[in-house]
Design an enzyme around this catalytic site. Structure first.
Site, PDB file in Angstrom:
ATOM      1  N   ALA A 105      37.369  35.079  40.711  1.00 16.00           N
ATOM      2  CA  ALA A 105      37.411  35.803  41.983  1.00 16.00           C
ATOM      3  C   ALA A 105      38.603  35.440  42.851  1.00 16.00           C
ATOM      4  CB  ALA A 105      36.116  35.562  42.762  1.00 16.00           C
ATOM      5  N   GLY A 107      41.646  35.327  41.550  1.00 11.52           N
ATOM      6  CA  GLY A 107      42.811  35.842  40.845  1.00 11.52           C
ATOM      7  C   GLY A 107      43.331  37.159  41.407  1.00 11.52           C
ATOM      8  N   MET A 108      44.442  37.611  40.836  1.00 12.93           N
ATOM      9  CA  MET A 108      45.114  38.800  41.350  1.00 12.93           C
ATOM     10  C   MET A 108      44.288  40.068  41.150  1.00 12.93           C
ATOM     11  SD  MET A 108      47.918  38.099  42.865  1.00 12.93           S
ATOM     12  CE  MET A 108      48.667  39.723  42.876  1.00 12.93           C
ATOM     13  N   ILE A 109      43.623  40.200  40.009  1.00  6.34           N
ATOM     14  CA  ILE A 109      42.816  41.395  39.781  1.00  6.34           C
ATOM     15  C   ILE A 109      41.722  41.483  40.830  1.00  6.34           C
ATOM     16  CG2 ILE A 109      41.241  42.550  38.183  1.00  6.34           C
ATOM     17  CD1 ILE A 109      42.832  41.256  35.886  1.00  6.34           C
ATOM     18  N   VAL A 222      36.195  41.597  31.320  1.00  3.69           N
ATOM     19  CA  VAL A 222      37.609  41.927  31.472  1.00  3.69           C
ATOM     20  C   VAL A 222      38.483  40.857  30.820  1.00  3.69           C
ATOM     21  CG1 VAL A 222      39.438  42.467  33.131  1.00  3.69           C
ATOM     22  CG2 VAL A 222      37.066  43.112  33.633  1.00  3.69           C
ATOM     23  N   GLY A 223      38.077  39.592  30.930  1.00  3.71           N
ATOM     24  CA  GLY A 223      38.869  38.490  30.390  1.00  3.71           C
ATOM     25  C   GLY A 223      39.084  38.638  28.894  1.00  3.71           C
ATOM     26  N   ASP A 252      43.165  51.319  29.358  1.00  2.00           N
ATOM     27  CA  ASP A 252      43.856  51.965  28.241  1.00  2.00           C
ATOM     28  C   ASP A 252      43.638  53.479  28.279  1.00  2.00           C
ATOM     29  OD1 ASP A 252      44.603  49.396  27.038  1.00  2.00           O
ATOM     30  OD2 ASP A 252      42.468  49.201  26.626  1.00  2.00           O
ATOM     31  N   HIS A 280      40.567  46.077  22.327  1.00  2.00           N
ATOM     32  CA  HIS A 280      41.589  46.061  23.376  1.00  2.00           C
ATOM     33  C   HIS A 280      42.722  45.154  22.889  1.00  2.00           C
ATOM     34  CE1 HIS A 280      43.509  46.083  27.243  1.00  2.00           C
ATOM     35  NE2 HIS A 280      43.421  44.762  27.336  1.00  2.00           N
TER      36      HIS A 280
END
Length: 440
Positions: A105, A107-109, A222-223, A252, A280
């Site tokens: 939480a 992080g940039m995303i 997501v990771g 994607d 992915h």
């Protein structure tokens, strides 16, 4: 897309807001009267509970480790003065509050995503939310900064914010879990090493979700490597339906729609029925056979078969790496947008005849794809958080060949993490070291 945010079952006390001055200090909150807020009772050295209706929360199953009851995730600042949704007449039209847990939480995303969630853009203008933010011991101070910004933004729908580094506390009663935190591949690290390192994180988070989250929690991983991390997570959460776990391939899909729109000279909203098949990674398959532009098959609008098979496909597979070269870091804002899109696709009815892509559990799939892996496939939703796989799909030799390649990669990844999924001794025979989009 991964963010270097790891979590461990430790706890460090956060700073709280002095309620009379709304300034930050290390003192406990002082009770005061406000019409809209219900002060919570405090005891010396006690943690502050962040629950709208504490008497309605059932005790979760005990995690495998004994957790000090005092080491609760702290609600942050003004959010510790919990709003009583039942006390005000004007809130009768609002929905029941939902808990959204976010790992990585700081992080940039997350820095882009959290404000979309808090604004009502994702879950709607009548949906109060509580944000439960998971970080690491190293990032706890940064988490406080995130919470400060959320406070200062005055979002009416954001009723609670809690921060912590123990997933057994942060995931308590989560209705949604957005698992962004993971470690990016460093110089010299083999793909197998990344699978094991990040897999350990998702073993712990899967167990925590299984112990304390809602039984119907929706999980978006997501990771990276997100497909196999999602498989690890669901295998360690046997009490949660495997169907509730998703690996994010929506970015994607969005990238593919953009490139098709550019080639066709139309706006991106004219592109529909776009599927990303498989992993992915650079083996993913952007499906131009079933996609449509203005309701017509893509191959009738874009007649350049060589461009579709080569330049278009490769550009989507490698888009993340190219972005890193240009930008100097992996995608963050567009990843956050795609997470929001993925959620909205599950809580909004899919338009008639259209579908969306998500990495989901393959057991029972109608396409002949190997079972017991997480594979991106075309999905539809009635808007209830659930989904069904699309059955009316065309396949040709080109598409089937590409799907088999990405399937083989995911099966190899599965064998490589057998020790993390309860399926035996790991055998790492990865067919090739494909660089994941977003990895350094």
């Amino acid at each position: 897309m991964a963010v270097a945010e790891l979590s461990t079952p430790l706890y460090t006390k956060t700073r709280l807001v002095h309620s009379s001055q709304l300034s930050f200090s290390s003192t406990h909150l002082r009770s005061h009267r406000r019409v809209a807020f219900r002060p919570l009772p405090q005891a010396k050295n006690a943690r502050i509970s962040c629950s709208v209706a504490p008497n309605q929360v059932q005790a979760p199953a005990a995690p495998p480790q004994t957790v000090d009851p005092k080491n609760k995730a702290e609600c942050f600042g003004v959010f510790c003065l919990t709003y009583d949704l039942k006390a005000e007449e004007e809130t009768k039209s609002w929905k029941k509050l939902i808990n959204i847990a976010v790992s990585g939480a700081a992080g940039m995303i997350s820095n882009h995503l959290l404000f979309k969630l808090a604004s009502g853009e994702v879950f709607g203008p009548d949906q109060p939310i509580a944000l439960k933010l998971l970080g690491s011991e190293r990032s706890l101070q940064a988490l406080e900064g995130v919470a400060m910004e959320l406070e200062d933004s005055l979002f009416p729908l954001l009723r609670e914010v809690s921060i912590g580094i123990d997933p057994y506390e942060v995931f308590q009663d989560a209705g949604w879990a957005l698992l962004i935190g993971a470690k990016p591949r460093g110089p010299g690290m083999e793909r197998a090493g990344l699978l094991d390192l990040n897999g350990q994180i998702f073993v712990e988070q899967g167990k925590a979700l299984n112990a304390v989250a809602s039984r119907n929690v929706k999980v978006i991983v997501v990771g990276n490597p997100c497909n196999t991390n999602a498989l690890i997570c669901l295998k360690n959460a046997p009490n949660i339906p495997a169907k509730n776990f998703h690996a994010l391939t929506r970015l994607d899909e969005n990238r593919a729609k953009c490139q098709l729109a550019l080639k066709a000279g139309v706006f991106y909203d004219k592109v529909s029925n776009m599927t990303i098949w498989g992993n992915h990674s650079t083996t993913q398959v952007p499906d131009f056979l079933n996609a449509r532009i203005n309701g017509l098959p893509v191959k009738e609008v874009i007649k350049d078969q060589k461009w579709l098979e080569e330049e278009f496909t490769e550009s989507i597979q490698k888009r993340g790496g190219v972005l890193i070269q240009k930008w100097g870091r992996s995608s963050a804002a567009s990843t956050a947008v795609s997470i929001a899109d993925a959620i909205k696709s599950l809580i909004t009815p899919t338009p008639e005849g259209d579908w969306f892509s998500s990495g989901v559990y393959t057991t029972g799939n109608p396409y002949g794809i190997a079972e017991d892996i997480v594979f991106s496939m075309p999905c539809r939703s009635k808007g209830d958080g659930d989904y069904e796989l699309v059955k009316d799909i065309q396949f040709d030799d080109y598409l089937l060949k590409r799907i088999k390649k990405t399937e083989a990669e995911l099966l190899a990844e599965k064998r490589c993490v057998g020790h993390l999924t309860g399926q035996g001794i790991p055998v790492c025979d990865l067919p090739e070291d494909t660089m994941l989009p977003g990895e350094m």
